[in-house]
Design an enzyme around this catalytic site. Structure first.
Site, short mmCIF file in Angstrom:
data_model
loop_
_atom_site.label_atom_id
_atom_site.label_comp_id
_atom_site.label_asym_id
_atom_site.label_seq_id
_atom_site.Cartn_x
_atom_site.Cartn_y
_atom_site.Cartn_z
CD GLN A 130 43.93 56.43 21.61
OE1 GLN A 130 44.55 57.12 20.78
NE2 GLN A 130 44.37 55.25 21.99
CG ASN A 180 34.74 62.89 26.75
OD1 ASN A 180 35.36 63.66 27.49
ND2 ASN A 180 33.55 62.41 27.07
N PRO A 224 38.73 64.73 28.69
CG PRO A 224 37.45 66.46 29.59
CD PRO A 224 37.83 65.84 28.30
CB VAL A 225 35.97 60.45 29.33
CG1 VAL A 225 35.82 58.94 29.42
CG2 VAL A 225 34.76 61.14 29.94
CG HIS A 243 27.93 54.85 26.54
ND1 HIS A 243 29.24 54.95 26.94
CD2 HIS A 243 27.75 55.78 25.57
CE1 HIS A 243 29.84 55.91 26.24
NE2 HIS A 243 28.96 56.43 25.41
#
Length: 482
Positions: free
Chosen positions: A365, A368, A370-371, A405
C-alpha cells in the site's frame, strides 16, 4: 620677643608638619607599592588559574552524546556508504567489465531501426482516440454504450498490439520490450482513469439536485493555488489537458490538479544529476556484479544441484536487492520529482515509509502510491460497491497486479513461465501469515526477507529459462541492452 617666639613656634610647627607630610607621602607610596605588588600577584594567580582551567577544559574529551547509529542521535547522512558500495563494486575480482564505448554505441547505432521507439510514437493514436471518444460523449453524439465499447476496444488493442509486435519482431530486445510494454501499461491505467472520471462528471451533470448542481459550479475567474484557472467539465476535454495528464506523475485523473507556484531550477538540476548518477551506478552494478553471478549460476541450475543453487541464490540476493533500492530511488524520488517539478505538479507523495512495514499489506500500500491510488479508486472500491467482500476485492487487486507483472516480463523475454505471476499471488498467503503470527520487528523482518529473497529467485528462474532456450555457451550482455 613674643612676636619672635610666635614666629619660631610657627616655623617649628610648619617644619613638623612638613616632616609629617613627607613621612606620610613615603608611607603612602610604600602602601601603594605594596598594593600594586599584591594586585599584580593576584592577577598572576588569576591568570595561572585561568590557564589551568582552560587547559583542564581542553583536556576534557567527554560530553553527553549519542552514537551516530543510534536513533536518538538524529544523524541521517549515510551517503558515504553508497560510495563505499561503488568502490567495493569496482574492486571485485571480476575486474572492470563495462565497456562504455560499446554501451554508447548501442544507443547511437542506427536509431531509425528502433522498433521500441516507433511503438512509443504510435501510442499517441490511442491517446487521441480516447480524447475524441470523450468529446463525442460530452456532445451526445455517442451514447454511453457506444462510448464504453469504443473505450474497451481502444484499451484492449493497447495491451495486445505492442505485445504482438514485441513477440513477432526479432529486433525488439528484452529491455526495449519492457520499456514499450511499461509505457503502454501506464497509458492503459491513465486512460482507464480518464474514462471513469469523465463518466462520473457526466453522471453528476445529469442529476437535478441543487446540492450537486452547486458542487459542480465553477465561477469564471476562479483560480487554483498555482495561479491557474479552474476547469469544469467539458472544458477539460482539450489536447493540452490530455497531454498534461499523460506526462503528469500520476495514474489518477482529475479536472484540476494541485499546482506548485513556480519551477525551482536548483531542485530540478539536483534531481537531474541524481537520475544520471543512479543510472550509471545501476549500469555498473549490473555488469560488475550480477552478470558474473548469473553466468556462474547456469551450471548448478542445469545440474539441479540444490546446495550450489542455494549458494548462488544467496550471492545474487545482495546485488539484486541493492539494484532494486537504487531503482526505487531513481524512479520514485528522482525521476517523478523531476517530472513533477517540470510540470509544476503539486502532489509529490509518490511513496511512504514502506521500509517500516510490519505487514505485507502495508508494504504494497505504501511503496508505490500512484498504483495504490489507482487500484483503490478504480478497482477495489468499485468491487466493494458491487457487493464483493474485502478479501475477494483484495485478491482481485493482487491478481490484476500479478497479471501485469507477468505481462511485463514474459512477453519481452518471449517465454511464459508464470514465475512473476506466482510470486505476486504468493503474497496473499504470506500477507495472511505475517498479519496473524508476526508483529513489530518480526513482521518487518519478514517483509524484508520476502523482498530480498523472492526477487532474486524469480530473476534466476527467468534468466535460466531464457539461457536454456537461447544460449548454451555464454550469456551475452548485449541482449539485455536496448
Amino acid at each position: 620677643m613674643n612676636g619672635r617666639s610666635a614666629a619660631v613656634c610657627q616655623d617649628s610647627v610648619t617644619a613638623e608638619v612638613s616632616r609629617d607630610d613627607g613621612q606620610g607621602k613615603r608611607d603612602r607610596s610604600l602602601e601603594t607599592v605594596r598594593s600594586k605588588s599584591k594586585s599584580e600577584k593576584k592577577k598572576c594567580r588569576n591568570d595561572i588559574s585561568d590557564r589551568l582551567s582552560h587547559l583542564i577544559c581542553f583536556c576534557s574529551c567527554h560530553k553527553t552524546q549519542q552514537s551516530l547509529l543510534s536513533s536518538a542521535s538524529g544523524y541521517s547522512n549515510y551517503r558515504g556508504v553508497l560510495n563505499w558500495c561503488v568502490v567495493m563494486l569496482v574492486r571485485q575480482k571480476y575486474g572492470i567489465l563495462v565497456d562504455p564505448i560499446q554501451v554508447i554505441s548501442l544507443f547511437l547505432n542506427d536509431p531509425y531501426s528502433w522498433p521500441a521507439a516507433c511503438l512509443v510514437i504510435v501510442s499517441n493514436v490511442f491517446i487521441l482516440v480516447a480524447l475524441y471518444t470523450e468529446r463525442q460523449l460530452s456532445k451526445g453524439s455517442f451514447t454511453e454504450l457506444v462510448g464504453f465499447l469504443v473505450h474497451c476496444t481502444n484499451m484492449a488493442v493497447m495491451l495486445t498490439f505492442p505485445a504482438a509486435v514485441v513477440l513477432l519482431v526479432p529486433s525488439v530486445t528484452p529491455v526495449g520490450g519492457v520499456f514499450v510494454l511499461g509505457t503502454y501499461t501506464i497509458l492503459f491505467l491513465k486512460l482507464y482513469s480518464y474514462k471513469d472520471v469523465n463518466m462520473w462528471c457526466r453522471e453528476l451533470s445529469t442529476v437535478k439536485a441543487k446540492k450537486l448542481a452547486r458542487s459542480l459550479s465553477c465561477p469564471s475567474g476562479q483560480t487554483l493555488n498555482g495561479g491557474d484557472r479552474q476547469v469544469c467539465y467539458p472544458g477539460n476535454l482539450t489536447i493540452r489537458d490530455m497531454y498534461y495528464f499523460v506526462f503528469a506523475p500520476t495514474l489518477c485523473y482529475e479536472l484540476n490538479f494541485p499546482r506548485s507556484p513556480n519551477i525551482r531550477m536548483s531542485f530540478l538540476l539536483r534531481r537531474l544529476f541524481e537520475m544520471v548518477r543512479k543510472y550509471l551506478i545501476f549500469l555498473l552494478s549490473f555488469h560488475q556484479w550480477m552478470i558474473p553471478i548469473i553466468q556462474s549460476s547456469m551450471k548448478p541450475l542445469e545440474d539441479m544441484d540444490l546446495s550450489r543453487m542455494t549458494e548462488r541464490l544467496l550471492r545474487l540476493a545482495v546485488p539484486n536487492h541493492l539494484m532494486w533500492l537504487m531503482f526505487f530511488y531513481w524512479f520514485f524520488h528522482s525521476s517523478l520529482n523531476f517530472t513533477a517539478e517540470l510540470l509544476r505538479f503539486g502532489d509529490r507523495q509518490f511513496y511512504k515509509d514502506w521500509w517500516n512495514s510490519e505487514s505485507v499489506t502495508y508494504f504494497w500500500q505504501n511503496w508505490n502510491i500512484p498504483v495504490h491510488k489507482w487500484c483503490l479508486r478504480h478497482f477495489y472500491k468499485p468491487l466493494l460497491r458491487r457487493g464483493f467482500s474485502k478479501k475477494v476485492s483484495q485478491s482481485a487487486v493482487f491478481f490484476l497486479s500479478a497479471f501485469f507483472h507477468e505481462y511485463l516480463v514474459s512477453v519481452p523475454l518471449r517465454m511464459f513461465r508464470l514465475w512473476a505471476f506466482m510470486g505476486m499471488m504468493a503474497q496473499l498467503p504470506l500477507a495472511w501469515f505475517v498479519g496473524h503470527f508476526l508483529r513489530g520487528n518480526y513482521g518487518n523482518a519478514a517483509v524484508w526477507i520476502s523482498i530480498i529473497i523472492g526477487q532474486p529467485f524469480a530473476v534466476l528462474m527467468y534468466v535460466h529459462d531464457y539461457y536454456v532456450l537461447h544460449y548454451r555457451q555464454e550469456l551475452p550482455i548485449n541482449r539485455f541492452l536496448v
